[in-house]
Design an enzyme around this catalytic site. Structure first.
Site, PDB file in Angstrom:
ATOM      1  N   ASN A 161       0.797  -1.227   0.000  1.00 11.90           N
ATOM      2  CA  ASN A 161       0.000   0.000   0.000  1.00 11.90           C
ATOM      3  C   ASN A 161       0.827   1.273   0.000  1.00 11.90           C
ATOM      4  OD1 ASN A 161      -1.578  -2.060   2.210  1.00 11.90           O
ATOM      5  ND2 ASN A 161      -2.576  -1.561   0.278  1.00 11.90           N
ATOM      6  N   VAL A 190       1.127   6.947   0.147  1.00  7.30           N
ATOM      7  CA  VAL A 190       0.503   5.946   1.002  1.00  7.30           C
ATOM      8  C   VAL A 190      -0.966   5.790   0.625  1.00  7.30           C
ATOM      9  CG1 VAL A 190      -0.136   5.417   3.391  1.00  7.30           C
ATOM     10  CG2 VAL A 190       2.054   6.510   2.900  1.00  7.30           C
ATOM     11  N   CYS A 191      -1.418   4.553   0.488  1.00  7.73           N
ATOM     12  CA  CYS A 191      -2.830   4.259   0.262  1.00  7.73           C
ATOM     13  C   CYS A 191      -3.411   3.815   1.603  1.00  7.73           C
ATOM     14  CB  CYS A 191      -2.992   3.162  -0.783  1.00  7.73           C
ATOM     15  SG  CYS A 191      -4.707   2.759  -1.122  1.00  7.73           S
ATOM     16  N   LEU A 192      -4.065   4.740   2.273  1.00  6.87           N
ATOM     17  CA  LEU A 192      -4.615   4.458   3.597  1.00  6.87           C
ATOM     18  C   LEU A 192      -5.947   5.190   3.712  1.00  6.87           C
ATOM     19  CD1 LEU A 192      -4.016   3.114   6.342  1.00  6.87           C
ATOM     20  CD2 LEU A 192      -2.834   5.199   7.009  1.00  6.87           C
TER      21      LEU A 192
END
Length: 174
Positions: free
Chosen positions: A67, A75-77
């Site tokens: 991620n 960041v993929c959050l």
């Protein structure tokens, strides 16, 4: 202010410019994870509408994670990108959200497809690769080398000041 709370906690914070909206935070990989022992420099940018709008968070030095985009450090959050609330603060980001991201990667929503595929196919090899990246890119003594830019008003250290053009250019060809 939120930034002061972060600075008074155990995190090392480096300001990028004179303003209080861009800075680096040194982040340690969580215990009991393959990221344990790694130290990352996280670039944080606070938008003008912060805390009503989420901060921009990115890894400066490389990390192997499904991620996190390996090249940009993005960041993929969800909690940062979609479900941010003004109730959250920077301490939440570094004490809860990022540790949770590293402890519980989501390979079904990847920014790094290779890491996601390896994690789903062979967890042991994935964890070995994570540890290789930690050793190569996330050692505490190397974190200063990961800085993207230096503020023009920062003073040079003696080592930086002593370097000369001859050292940079190397030896002339015969």
């Amino acid at each position: 202010m939120d930034l002061m709370k972060l600075m008074m906690s155990d995190y090392r914070v480096e300001m990028i410019n004179d303003g209080m909206q861009e800075f680096y935070v040194h982040f340690h990989g969580p215990n009991e994870s393959p990221y344990h022992g790694g130290v990352w420099k996280i670039r944080v940018e606070l938008p003008d509408a912060y805390p009503y709008k989420s901060p921009s968070i990115g890894f400066v030095n490389k990390i192997y994670h499904p991620n996190v985009d390996e090249m940009s450090g993005s960041v993929c959050l969800d909690v940062i990108n979609q479900t941010w609330s003004p109730m959250f603060d920077l301490v939440n980001v570094f004490e809860v959200f990022l540790p949770q991201l590293l402890l519980y990667p989501n390979p079904s929503d990847p920014l790094n497809g290779e890491a996601a595929a390896l994690m789903m196919r062979d967890r042991t090899s994935y964890e070995h690769r994570v540890k290789e990246y930690c050793e190569k890119y996330a050692k505490a003594e190397d974190i200063g080398a990961a800085t993207e830019e230096k503020s023009s008003d920062e003073e040079l250290s003696e080592d930086e000041y002593d370097s000369s053009d001859e050292q940079v250019a190397g030896k002339a060809d015969p």
